[in-house]
Design an enzyme around this catalytic site. Structure first.
Site, PDB file in Angstrom:
ATOM      1  N   LYS A  54      -1.040  -3.927  -3.433  1.00  0.00           N
ATOM      2  CA  LYS A  54      -2.068  -3.514  -2.966  1.00  0.00           C
ATOM      3  C   LYS A  54      -2.121  -1.970  -3.715  1.00  0.00           C
ATOM      4  O   LYS A  54      -1.629  -1.154  -3.167  1.00  0.00           O
ATOM      5  CB  LYS A  54      -1.989  -3.459  -1.477  1.00  0.00           C
ATOM      6  CG  LYS A  54      -3.456  -3.255  -0.868  1.00  0.00           C
ATOM      7  CD  LYS A  54      -3.850  -1.977  -0.776  1.00  0.00           C
ATOM      8  CE  LYS A  54      -5.372  -1.702  -0.538  1.00  0.00           C
ATOM      9  NZ  LYS A  54      -5.785  -0.231  -0.481  1.00  0.00           N
ATOM     10  N   ASP A  77      10.367   5.260 -10.294  1.00  0.00           N
ATOM     11  CA  ASP A  77       9.586   5.804 -11.565  1.00  0.00           C
ATOM     12  C   ASP A  77      10.498   7.159 -11.841  1.00  0.00           C
ATOM     13  O   ASP A  77      10.640   7.350 -13.023  1.00  0.00           O
ATOM     14  CB  ASP A  77       8.125   6.137 -11.458  1.00  0.00           C
ATOM     15  CG  ASP A  77       7.486   5.013 -11.680  1.00  0.00           C
ATOM     16  OD1 ASP A  77       7.575   3.789 -11.724  1.00  0.00           O
ATOM     17  OD2 ASP A  77       6.010   5.103 -11.690  1.00  0.00           O
ATOM     18  N   SER A 106       0.717  -1.282  -0.131  1.00  0.00           N
ATOM     19  CA  SER A 106       0.096   0.041  -0.109  1.00  0.00           C
ATOM     20  C   SER A 106       0.893   1.290   0.131  1.00  0.00           C
ATOM     21  O   SER A 106       1.586   1.628  -1.079  1.00  0.00           O
ATOM     22  CB  SER A 106      -1.033  -0.164   1.268  1.00  0.00           C
ATOM     23  OG  SER A 106      -1.942   0.691   1.044  1.00  0.00           O
TER      24      SER A 106
END
Length: 564
Positions: A346, A332, A321
């Site tokens: 998740k 990224d 999460s």
């Protein structure tokens, strides 16, 4: 090891502990799973009770049908029934048809469900464990009421306010309830201390106890800092900022951020933490729901404390999460090297809805995406039971041991800012895979741990040698102390006395692991939590891989160069 629980406040947007996947749906059977499994994300909305404009007639018919059946059962069923419990059960089963993270939390468990994310609580301030059906203090929290009252590691609590708690099969949850209470209230503990013939009575005045989510922060060497964040609780960002500042003053120029086993928490704390590493105005995470009501975008905005400098993030299958949001954003933007194993996966966002009876519905209202557009939510098409087994399936398929056993579809391929390939659809795949080391594990080791015998042996050793340990600095202890063969045999003999059959082969196999675990636990009792991690660092494969990358060795160094 257990610590008294606490009460959490919900803020916007958040990612609550849990996982709901494994906890609240089975609340009636296993109420404490909230604090041990994996996280469900939460996003608050303005008006959760908007009327449906898609199928209002169907909703009304379903409601009336349920009400009618429940009324008949309550009035006419042959035996007496608990209509409220039946309703709770029906709601939980209904939500199972949606997704693994939409959950219902009954009123009696709502406070406990929120406790995981509070930064402090009212209590006596002890870490305890259950040894031989007796609550044993592992450590009084530093500066807390229990320490001030004179409680010591190894003290066994026999009674609380005159009520026996030893030998009565008390649960951790029941003990939590007895130790908790309003600030300034008093609790009387009957304590048995080693080498004292009679129990002693200790009166403890409850107070506010910090519940830290930054487990440890220290310098690995004169340049490299290490910070472990166990969850994203209400105070996590402030704790992290303080820890990072302290390490910067000690000379930190490169950092290892450990998110292994972090089940998530408040998403806004996680994004603020990520912002400390990301320069300029860059996307950290965005959410997409039905329509645009729950669509959000979060960007880096502040001048962070560590926007430049080598950064490694450690993750594993227990990272979920909000922890995945941090790892995904840093990966990224090529800001950090991610090391470890594929994370939980998740990526659903829940909204908490308070119900009239004090219970709570946490309903999935959006998905979240990393800056490159990745959804890291793993598939739940096979239903709740299959979803629950997914981590076990990873192990069965060899994923924990071989990176090439993990396969992603080309349709899930994305690119980082600098063009590196990353994948969505099932967690964050690390840049550097580190296999789980199970070579020293054995069934015998598992039995020792399940009976708490390793912790108990270490605590007893500390008590028996407390004077000697106090005469050593930690550096002396760490460089010279070793668990001997005789001590391992003593542990095995104690296990046999407790009904665990001797297993010479199993003991030989797990002896390296036992030696390091026992030494670390003794160090924790004698020198504190940081000492525990310092003892274990040399056996920590992921951390050692991170250090090799930071020190400029091989492929790891090349990848880290991209992440600077």
């Amino acid at each position: 090891m257990k610590v008294e629980p606490n009460d959490a406040q919900v803020s916007r947007p958040v990612s609550q502990p849990a996982p709901a996947a494994r906890n609240t749906r089975a609340q009636v059977r296993q109420p404490l799973l909230l604090a041990v499994v994996l996280a469900c994300g939460i996003l608050l909305g303005a008006n959760p009770f908007r009327p449906s404009d898609q199928n209002p007639d169907g909703t009304a018919r379903g409601y009336l049908k349920f009400k009618e059946i429940l009324s008949y059962v309550d009035r006419d069923y042959v035996d007496s029934v608990d209509a409220e419990a039946l309703s709770d059960y029906a709601i939980s089963r209904m939500l199972e048809r949606l997704d693994p993270h939409s959950v219902f939390i009954p009123a009696r468990q709502q406070q406990q469900a929120s406790a995981f994310l509070q930064s402090d609580f009212d209590g006596v301030g002890v870490e305890f464990n259950l040894f031989r059906d007796t609550v044993t203090i592992v450590s009084p929290l530093s500066g807390g009421p229990a320490e001030q009252a004179g409680l010591q590691p190894g003290d066994r609590i026999l009674a609380v306010n005159g009520e026996q708690v030893s030998g009565v099969h008390i649960t951790n949850e029941e003990m939590f309830g007895k130790l908790r209470g309003p600030r300034s209230s008093k609790v009387q503990l009957l304590v048995q201390r080693r080498r004292q013939a009679k129990p002693i009575t200790v009166l403890v005045t409850r107070n506010r106890i910090p519940n830290s989510s930054v487990d440890v922060a220290y310098m690995l060497d004169n340049q490299t800092g290490y910070i472990k964040v166990s969850r994203f609780a209400s105070g996590t960002y402030d704790e992290f900022k303080q820890a990072l500042g302290d390490l910067r003053r000690q000379g930190l120029s490169r950092l290892v951020l450990d998110l292994r086993g972090n089940p998530g928490g408040y998403l806004d704390r996680a994004t603020k933490l990520a912002d400390e590493f990301i320069s300029g105005t860059k996307k950290i995470v965005y959410t997409d729901g039905k329509g645009d009501v729950y669509d959000t975008q979060t960007y880096s905005r502040t001048l962070g404390e560590f926007e430049e400098g080598p950064l490694v993030v450690l993750v594993d299958e227990g990272s979920a999460s909000a922890a995945e949001v941090v790892a995904g954003a840093l990966q990224d933007h090529d800001r950090a090297l991610v090391v470890g194993r594929r994370t939980f996966g998740k990526g659903l966002v829940q909204q908490p809805i308070a119900l009239n009876d004090g219970s709570e519905l946490r309903l999935t209202i959006a998905r979240y995406y990393t800056p490159s557009g990745r959804s890291i939510q793993k598939s739940y098409r096979g239903g709740y039971e299959e979803y629950e087994k997914e981590l076990a399936q990873r192990q069965k398929h060899g994923e924990y041991f071989h990176a090439d056993s993990i396969h992603f579809a080309d349709s899930l391929r994305y690119r980082t800012d600098k063009g590196r390939t990353v994948y969505g659809g099932g967690g964050i795949m690390p840049d550097l895979f580190v296999a789980r080391d199970t070579s020293a594990y054995s069934a015998y080791y598992t039995r020792l741990q399940s009976h708490n015998l390793v912790r108990e042996f270490a605590l007893n050793f500390y008590q028996d040698h407390k004077g000697e340990l106090e005469g050593l600095r930690f550096e002396q202890f760490n460089s010279t102390f070793r668990i001997s063969d005789a001590q391992l045999q003593a542990l095995s003999a104690q296990a046999a006395h407790d009904g665990i059959a001797a297993d010479a082969a199993g003991l030989r196999r797990c002896s390296p692991l036992l030696r390091s675990q026992l030494k670390a636990l003794i160090a924790r009792s004698a020198y504190g939590k940081t000492a525990y991690y310092q003892v274990l660092r040399d056996q920590d494969a992921e951390l050692q891989q991170a250090l090799r990358a930071l020190q400029g060795n091989g492929e790891a160094s090349t990848l880290l160069g991209l992440a600077k």
